[in-house]
Design a protein around this motif. Sequence first.
Motif, PDB file in Angstrom:
ATOM      1  N   GLN A  66     -73.550  87.646 -40.891  1.00  0.00           N
ATOM      2  CA  GLN A  66     -74.877  87.752 -41.522  1.00  0.00           C
ATOM      3  C   GLN A  66     -74.838  87.264 -42.976  1.00  0.00           C
ATOM      4  N   ILE A  67     -73.664  86.782 -43.409  1.00  0.00           N
ATOM      5  CA  ILE A  67     -73.557  86.222 -44.770  1.00  0.00           C
ATOM      6  C   ILE A  67     -73.647  84.702 -44.685  1.00  0.00           C
ATOM      7  N   VAL A  68     -74.552  84.132 -45.465  1.00  0.00           N
ATOM      8  CA  VAL A  68     -74.716  82.679 -45.532  1.00  0.00           C
ATOM      9  C   VAL A  68     -74.093  82.213 -46.841  1.00  0.00           C
ATOM     10  N   PHE A  69     -73.245  81.212 -46.791  1.00  0.00           N
ATOM     11  CA  PHE A  69     -72.671  80.721 -48.046  1.00  0.00           C
ATOM     12  C   PHE A  69     -73.602  79.708 -48.707  1.00  0.00           C
ATOM     13  N   THR A  70     -73.647  79.797 -50.038  1.00  0.00           N
ATOM     14  CA  THR A  70     -74.489  78.901 -50.839  1.00  0.00           C
ATOM     15  C   THR A  70     -73.659  78.409 -52.026  1.00  0.00           C
ATOM     16  N   LEU A  71     -74.275  77.604 -52.867  1.00  0.00           N
ATOM     17  CA  LEU A  71     -73.558  77.115 -54.057  1.00  0.00           C
ATOM     18  C   LEU A  71     -73.505  78.162 -55.166  1.00  0.00           C
ATOM     19  N   ASN A  72     -74.447  79.082 -55.150  1.00  0.00           N
ATOM     20  CA  ASN A  72     -74.557  80.063 -56.246  1.00  0.00           C
ATOM     21  C   ASN A  72     -75.629  81.103 -55.872  1.00  0.00           C
ATOM     22  N   ALA A  73     -75.897  82.023 -56.774  1.00  0.00           N
ATOM     23  CA  ALA A  73     -76.932  83.037 -56.506  1.00  0.00           C
ATOM     24  C   ALA A  73     -78.320  82.414 -56.509  1.00  0.00           C
ATOM     25  N   THR A  74     -78.522  81.431 -57.347  1.00  0.00           N
ATOM     26  CA  THR A  74     -79.835  80.782 -57.457  1.00  0.00           C
ATOM     27  C   THR A  74     -80.269  80.222 -56.104  1.00  0.00           C
ATOM     28  N   MET A  75     -79.352  79.521 -55.449  1.00  0.00           N
ATOM     29  CA  MET A  75     -79.666  78.923 -54.154  1.00  0.00           C
ATOM     30  C   MET A  75     -79.935  80.036 -53.118  1.00  0.00           C
ATOM     31  N   ALA A  76     -79.152  81.098 -53.197  1.00  0.00           N
ATOM     32  CA  ALA A  76     -79.338  82.220 -52.263  1.00  0.00           C
ATOM     33  C   ALA A  76     -80.726  82.843 -52.446  1.00  0.00           C
ATOM     34  N   ILE A  77     -81.132  83.027 -53.695  1.00  0.00           N
ATOM     35  CA  ILE A  77     -82.439  83.646 -53.979  1.00  0.00           C
ATOM     36  C   ILE A  77     -83.562  82.733 -53.469  1.00  0.00           C
ATOM     37  N   ASN A  78     -83.415  81.431 -53.687  1.00  0.00           N
ATOM     38  CA  ASN A  78     -84.438  80.484 -53.221  1.00  0.00           C
ATOM     39  C   ASN A  78     -84.538  80.474 -51.700  1.00  0.00           C
ATOM     40  N   ILE A  79     -83.387  80.509 -51.016  1.00  0.00           N
ATOM     41  CA  ILE A  79     -83.403  80.530 -49.540  1.00  0.00           C
ATOM     42  C   ILE A  79     -84.133  81.784 -49.057  1.00  0.00           C
ATOM     43  N   ALA A  80     -83.857  82.903 -49.718  1.00  0.00           N
ATOM     44  CA  ALA A  80     -84.460  84.177 -49.282  1.00  0.00           C
ATOM     45  C   ALA A  80     -85.964  84.192 -49.548  1.00  0.00           C
ATOM     46  N   LEU A  81     -86.358  83.869 -50.770  1.00  0.00           N
ATOM     47  CA  LEU A  81     -87.788  83.984 -51.120  1.00  0.00           C
ATOM     48  C   LEU A  81     -88.629  82.979 -50.344  1.00  0.00           C
ATOM     49  N   SER A  82     -88.177  81.721 -50.327  1.00  0.00           N
ATOM     50  CA  SER A  82     -88.990  80.707 -49.646  1.00  0.00           C
ATOM     51  C   SER A  82     -88.935  80.872 -48.139  1.00  0.00           C
ATOM     52  N   GLY A  83     -87.856  81.454 -47.629  1.00  0.00           N
ATOM     53  CA  GLY A  83     -87.735  81.635 -46.182  1.00  0.00           C
ATOM     54  C   GLY A  83     -88.527  82.825 -45.665  1.00  0.00           C
ATOM     55  N   LEU A  84     -88.870  83.738 -46.576  1.00  0.00           N
ATOM     56  CA  LEU A  84     -89.533  84.977 -46.146  1.00  0.00           C
ATOM     57  C   LEU A  84     -91.034  84.992 -46.439  1.00  0.00           C
ATOM     58  N   LEU A  85     -91.395  84.511 -47.628  1.00  0.00           N
ATOM     59  CA  LEU A  85     -92.762  84.759 -48.119  1.00  0.00           C
ATOM     60  C   LEU A  85     -93.775  83.703 -47.693  1.00  0.00           C
ATOM     61  N   LYS A  86     -94.989  84.175 -47.462  1.00  0.00           N
ATOM     62  CA  LYS A  86     -96.107  83.280 -47.094  1.00  0.00           C
ATOM     63  C   LYS A  86     -97.252  83.566 -48.069  1.00  0.00           C
ATOM     64  N   PRO A  87     -98.149  82.600 -48.277  1.00  0.00           N
ATOM     65  CA  PRO A  87     -99.313  82.868 -49.131  1.00  0.00           C
ATOM     66  C   PRO A  87    -100.045  84.113 -48.629  1.00  0.00           C
ATOM     67  N   GLY A  88    -100.455  84.956 -49.546  1.00  0.00           N
ATOM     68  CA  GLY A  88    -101.132  86.208 -49.156  1.00  0.00           C
ATOM     69  C   GLY A  88    -100.181  87.403 -49.179  1.00  0.00           C
ATOM     70  N   ASP A  89     -98.869  87.154 -49.140  1.00  0.00           N
ATOM     71  CA  ASP A  89     -97.899  88.263 -49.256  1.00  0.00           C
ATOM     72  C   ASP A  89     -97.850  88.728 -50.711  1.00  0.00           C
ATOM     73  N   HIS A  90     -97.518  89.999 -50.889  1.00  0.00           N
ATOM     74  CA  HIS A  90     -97.387  90.560 -52.238  1.00  0.00           C
ATOM     75  C   HIS A  90     -95.916  90.922 -52.490  1.00  0.00           C
ATOM     76  N   VAL A  91     -95.426  90.576 -53.699  1.00  0.00           N
ATOM     77  CA  VAL A  91     -94.035  90.875 -54.075  1.00  0.00           C
ATOM     78  C   VAL A  91     -94.039  91.708 -55.348  1.00  0.00           C
ATOM     79  N   ILE A  92     -93.156  92.694 -55.386  1.00  0.00           N
ATOM     80  CA  ILE A  92     -92.985  93.480 -56.624  1.00  0.00           C
ATOM     81  C   ILE A  92     -91.614  93.145 -57.197  1.00  0.00           C
ATOM     82  N   THR A  93     -91.609  92.821 -58.502  1.00  0.00           N
ATOM     83  CA  THR A  93     -90.347  92.520 -59.163  1.00  0.00           C
ATOM     84  C   THR A  93     -90.327  93.233 -60.514  1.00  0.00           C
ATOM     85  N   SER A  94     -89.349  92.906 -61.366  1.00  0.00           N
ATOM     86  CA  SER A  94     -89.268  93.581 -62.665  1.00  0.00           C
ATOM     87  C   SER A  94     -89.274  92.543 -63.786  1.00  0.00           C
ATOM     88  N   THR A  95     -89.462  93.028 -65.007  1.00  0.00           N
ATOM     89  CA  THR A  95     -89.449  92.094 -66.144  1.00  0.00           C
ATOM     90  C   THR A  95     -88.017  91.786 -66.604  1.00  0.00           C
TER      91      THR A  95
END
Length: 385
Positions: A66-95
């Motif tokens: 269940q672990i996917v290798f990437t070049l760095n954390a940035t690529m991992a975060i992009n794969i996760a966010l773009s692979g999961l979210l659709k317009p109309g979804d709501h995300v909560i994050t921090s400052t």
Amino acid sequence: MVIYMDNAATSYPKPQEVLSAMNYFFQEVGGNPGRSGHRLSLKSGEIVYDTRDVLARLFHIEDPLQIVFTLNATMAINIALSGLLKPGDHVITSTMEHNSMARPLRYLEEKGVELTRIDCPAPTFQLDLEQLEKSIRKNTRLIAVVHGSNVVGTVFPLEEIGKIARKHGICFMVDAAQTAGAYPVDVQKAGIHLLAFTGHKGLFGPQGTGGLYVDPGLRLESIYRGGTGSKSEEDRQPDFMPDTLESGTPNAMGLAGLGAGGNYILREGLPTIRKKEIELTNQVVQGLSSIPGVFIVGEEKAENRMPLVSFVMKGLTPSTVGEFLDERYDIMTRVGLHCSPWAHQSMGTFPEGTVRVSLSYLNTPSQVDTLLQAVRELSREEVKL
Ligand SMILES: Cc1ncc(COP(=O)(O)O)c(C=O)c1O
């Protein structure tokens, strides 16, 4: 001899066994993992699998695949966010997010994803859990937060955030770029669905390594597709992990080093690593607090923070301080905004930022003494810059 205190950017030096593992791969293995049937390809595949296995043990992940290798954390975060979210979804994050989370989220916001940023107020810059829970809407799909802040070292309480996510049936994603290898991360206990990590910081691997853990119950849409060495007769992307999200030849030599870094951590033991880092951080905090004109930003208790300390000096810009430490004392620190403009806006240190000292298990108390001596010298009026 250089005194390296920029481990939050990338750790240096690495344990000798990391270098040896990479050298062994380069000299004795060299094959493309999972692509060919010959011995060297099989050996390479075995090394890559062993690295997945070590990381699964470190993060308490049941199935290493269940672990996917990437070049760095940035690529991992992009794969996760773009692979999961659709317009109309709501995300909560921090400052307190790094740009590797902030920018993909901002991009997705412009494409129709709704975004709430929870403020993390001074002096500790902790996440306000009450506000987090109050911000949940009917369409909240994801809570996505950093684990350890790269700016002030604050560590967010993953288990409590995970409980809130579970109670409301929301996905929980964590950016563990700073904490992986340096602080306990337990995917199962915290109920984490997506864990992004980088290999070249606390895990002691080389640059060009990182990864994403994906909960077996989640299906992410691939943001890139290609050869996987599996199901080669089909022109559609395989739908099983990790191949569905992991195309193209991986950085096998880098992953050999990352596996050795992970094994080093397992052998030394996270409690031992944490203990040393807490001692060094306490030494920095106590020393800096006693120097006139030095102001530490953030939580002062080393037990509750990553081994990094951000500070400013009265009458001196962070870049002046950084240059002085580098040129006169061979001490490497990082100055500025640390890729986290939202955090510095909350902290009141925008746009000049802070000086950040970040330690690793391989730093020593005498190096910290030299740092303190240098800052003390700089704080005296007679120092001519
Ligand atoms: C908190 C945090 N997240 C993400 C990243 C990005 O890591 P990488 O540059 O390896 O992608 C960093 C790097 O400094 C970080 O500190």
